[in-house]
Design a protein around this motif. Structure first.
Motif, PDB file in Angstrom:
ATOM      1  N   ASN A   1       0.840  -1.192   0.000  1.00  0.00           N
ATOM      2  CA  ASN A   1       0.000   0.000   0.000  1.00  0.00           C
ATOM      3  C   ASN A   1       0.881   1.250   0.000  1.00  0.00           C
ATOM      4  OD1 ASN A   1      -1.468   2.238   1.790  1.00  0.00           O
ATOM      5  ND2 ASN A   1      -3.038   1.018   0.743  1.00  0.00           N
ATOM      6  N   LYS A   2       0.690   2.087  -0.979  1.00  0.00           N
ATOM      7  CA  LYS A   2       1.538   3.274  -1.159  1.00  0.00           C
ATOM      8  C   LYS A   2       1.505   4.200   0.058  1.00  0.00           C
ATOM      9  CE  LYS A   2       2.166   7.253  -4.270  1.00  0.00           C
ATOM     10  NZ  LYS A   2       1.884   8.336  -3.295  1.00  0.00           N
ATOM     11  N   ASN A   3       0.312   4.546   0.516  1.00  0.00           N
ATOM     12  CA  ASN A   3       0.196   5.509   1.605  1.00  0.00           C
ATOM     13  C   ASN A   3       0.801   4.983   2.903  1.00  0.00           C
ATOM     14  OD1 ASN A   3      -1.135   7.319  -0.101  1.00  0.00           O
ATOM     15  ND2 ASN A   3      -3.176   6.559   0.483  1.00  0.00           N
ATOM     16  N   GLN A   4       0.494   3.724   3.242  1.00  0.00           N
ATOM     17  CA  GLN A   4       1.032   3.158   4.482  1.00  0.00           C
ATOM     18  C   GLN A   4       2.548   3.085   4.423  1.00  0.00           C
ATOM     19  OE1 GLN A   4       1.083  -1.016   5.042  1.00  0.00           O
ATOM     20  NE2 GLN A   4       0.621  -0.938   7.248  1.00  0.00           N
ATOM     21  N   THR A   5       3.085   2.626   3.316  1.00  0.00           N
ATOM     22  CA  THR A   5       4.533   2.451   3.197  1.00  0.00           C
ATOM     23  C   THR A   5       5.254   3.793   3.337  1.00  0.00           C
ATOM     24  OG1 THR A   5       4.170   0.578   1.717  1.00  0.00           O
ATOM     25  CG2 THR A   5       6.387   1.515   1.773  1.00  0.00           C
ATOM     26  N   GLU A   6       4.764   4.791   2.666  1.00  0.00           N
ATOM     27  CA  GLU A   6       5.418   6.110   2.753  1.00  0.00           C
ATOM     28  C   GLU A   6       5.370   6.649   4.180  1.00  0.00           C
ATOM     29  OE1 GLU A   6       4.965   7.945  -1.743  1.00  0.00           O
ATOM     30  OE2 GLU A   6       3.370   8.368  -0.268  1.00  0.00           O
TER      31      GLU A   6
ATOM     32  N   ALA B   1       8.755   7.082   6.558  1.00  0.00           N
ATOM     33  CA  ALA B   1       9.047   8.433   7.039  1.00  0.00           C
ATOM     34  C   ALA B   1       9.154   8.489   8.559  1.00  0.00           C
ATOM     35  CB  ALA B   1       7.974   9.409   6.551  1.00  0.00           C
ATOM     36  N   SER B   2       8.398   7.639   9.242  1.00  0.00           N
ATOM     37  CA  SER B   2       8.363   7.709  10.709  1.00  0.00           C
ATOM     38  C   SER B   2       9.381   6.804  11.406  1.00  0.00           C
ATOM     39  CB  SER B   2       6.964   7.392  11.220  1.00  0.00           C
ATOM     40  OG  SER B   2       6.594   6.070  10.839  1.00  0.00           O
ATOM     41  N   VAL B   3       9.592   5.590  10.892  1.00  0.00           N
ATOM     42  CA  VAL B   3      10.482   4.642  11.594  1.00  0.00           C
ATOM     43  C   VAL B   3      11.644   4.171  10.735  1.00  0.00           C
ATOM     44  CG1 VAL B   3       8.601   3.834  13.082  1.00  0.00           C
ATOM     45  CG2 VAL B   3       9.089   2.636  10.928  1.00  0.00           C
ATOM     46  N   GLY B   4      11.687   4.567   9.452  1.00  0.00           N
ATOM     47  CA  GLY B   4      12.766   4.115   8.578  1.00  0.00           C
ATOM     48  C   GLY B   4      12.394   2.828   7.863  1.00  0.00           C
ATOM     49  N   ILE B   5      13.067   2.595   6.744  1.00  0.00           N
ATOM     50  CA  ILE B   5      12.696   1.452   5.917  1.00  0.00           C
ATOM     51  C   ILE B   5      13.003   0.116   6.585  1.00  0.00           C
ATOM     52  CG2 ILE B   5      14.900   1.351   4.656  1.00  0.00           C
ATOM     53  CD1 ILE B   5      13.193   0.727   2.131  1.00  0.00           C
ATOM     54  N   ASP B   6      14.090   0.047   7.372  1.00  0.00           N
ATOM     55  CA  ASP B   6      14.438  -1.227   8.017  1.00  0.00           C
ATOM     56  C   ASP B   6      13.381  -1.661   9.023  1.00  0.00           C
ATOM     57  OD1 ASP B   6      16.767  -1.400   6.563  1.00  0.00           O
ATOM     58  OD2 ASP B   6      18.007  -0.445   8.101  1.00  0.00           O
ATOM     59  N   GLU B   7      12.803  -0.703   9.711  1.00  0.00           N
ATOM     60  CA  GLU B   7      11.751  -1.011  10.671  1.00  0.00           C
ATOM     61  C   GLU B   7      10.404  -1.184   9.972  1.00  0.00           C
ATOM     62  OE1 GLU B   7      10.194  -1.850  14.426  1.00  0.00           O
ATOM     63  OE2 GLU B   7      12.282  -1.583  13.827  1.00  0.00           O
TER      64      GLU B   7
END
Length: 286
Positions: A231-236, A240-246
């Protein structure tokens, strides 16, 4: 003097003979010869017994039980919804991930078997059929492909409805510089930057620039191939909030199993998606 009658020889002689015989026997003299023993008459053989066969026993037939109708087999009522736990072991799985940019093999193969879905798949007859798409076509120019998406498909956890924007975003992430998924190169020539458009929320069009006969091959999952959708919105928002690794382990998919939690080297845990648009799993937990 007259003669006595008992003195007459006629009477005396027998008496004298009897006296001499008694004396002889008393002194051990020879006894008078005993009469020879007479042989007992031979026993006549009893007539041979003739064995008469006993009459054969006639078996009394047992009374046959009356046939009774077998009771109809009754199945226990099926549980209302999925139940039980399905456990599957894999030798190598790695950490659970779902982001299209950072999820490499073999993790993505297992991820797309459960929480995420691709656009197409092969059926039992090795024919390509849609998963998240109703149908697709290529124009006469052999480079313009149109995908009509299924409507009403929901991401897990109430994240939102699956749309063409999610497909475009996932394709862009898979080919972003530094990708780890192993499919980036194929996705870049199937969905080139600047070549994708979304005429509406359920339609995606891509211009490949040159004929790409193998388009269905690289969109079919689960497995080595397969472009899975986030999901585009959730992923972005998560990145933005916890970083891609998290964020990579928190992304929602559209598959029949919803991710619950995991422990690297130990387990991945999913729960069945009730009323899944394709089919609700039989088991409550995977």
């Amino acid at each position: 003097m007259s003669k006595r009658p008992w003195m007459s020889f006629g009477i005396f002689a027998p008496m004298l003979a009897a006296l001499l015989l008694v004396i002889a026997v008393a002194c051990g003299g020879d006894a008078t010869t005993a009469p020879e023993a007479t042989t007992a008459p031979e026993a006549t053989a009893a007539p041979e017994a003739t064995a008469t066969a006993a009459p054969e026993a006639t078996a009394t037939p047992a009374p046959e039980p009356e046939a009774t109708e077998a009771p109809e087999a009754t199945e226990p009522p099926a549980p209302d919804g999925p139940y039980g736990n399905l456990r599957v072991a894999f030798k190598e799985m790695g950490s659970y991930k779902g982001h299209p940019w950072s999820t490499a093999s073999p993790t993505k193969q297992y991820t797309t078997m459960a929480a995420f879905e691709s656009l197409l798949r092969k059926d039992a007859n090795s024919e390509y059929v849609g998963i998240l798409v109703e149908d697709w076509s290529v124009a006469e120019d052999n480079v313009t492909w149109t995908f009509n998406l299924k409507q009403g498909v929901q991401f897990h956890g109430g994240v939102g409805e699956f749309t063409s924007e999610d497909v475009m975003y996932s394709a862009q992430q898979m080919q972003r510089e530094g990708y780890l998924n192993g499919l980036g190169w194929y996705i870049s020539y199937l969905f080139p930057e600047g070549g994708m458009t979304t005429p509406d929320k359920y339609t995606l069009v891509t211009n490949t620039g040159s004929p790409k006969w193998d388009m269905p091959v690289w969109l079919s999952g689960p497995g080595i191939n397969g472009m899975w959708i986030v999901n585009k919105n959730q992923t972005e928002e998560l990145v933005a909030s916890v970083g891609i690794d998290e964020a990579t382990s928190q992304l929602a998919g559209t598959g029949p199993w919803e991710y619950v939690d995991s422990q690297t080297g130990e387990f991945w845990r999913f729960r069945a998606v009730e009323d899944h648009y394709r089919q609700t799993p039989y088991f409550a937990e995977l």
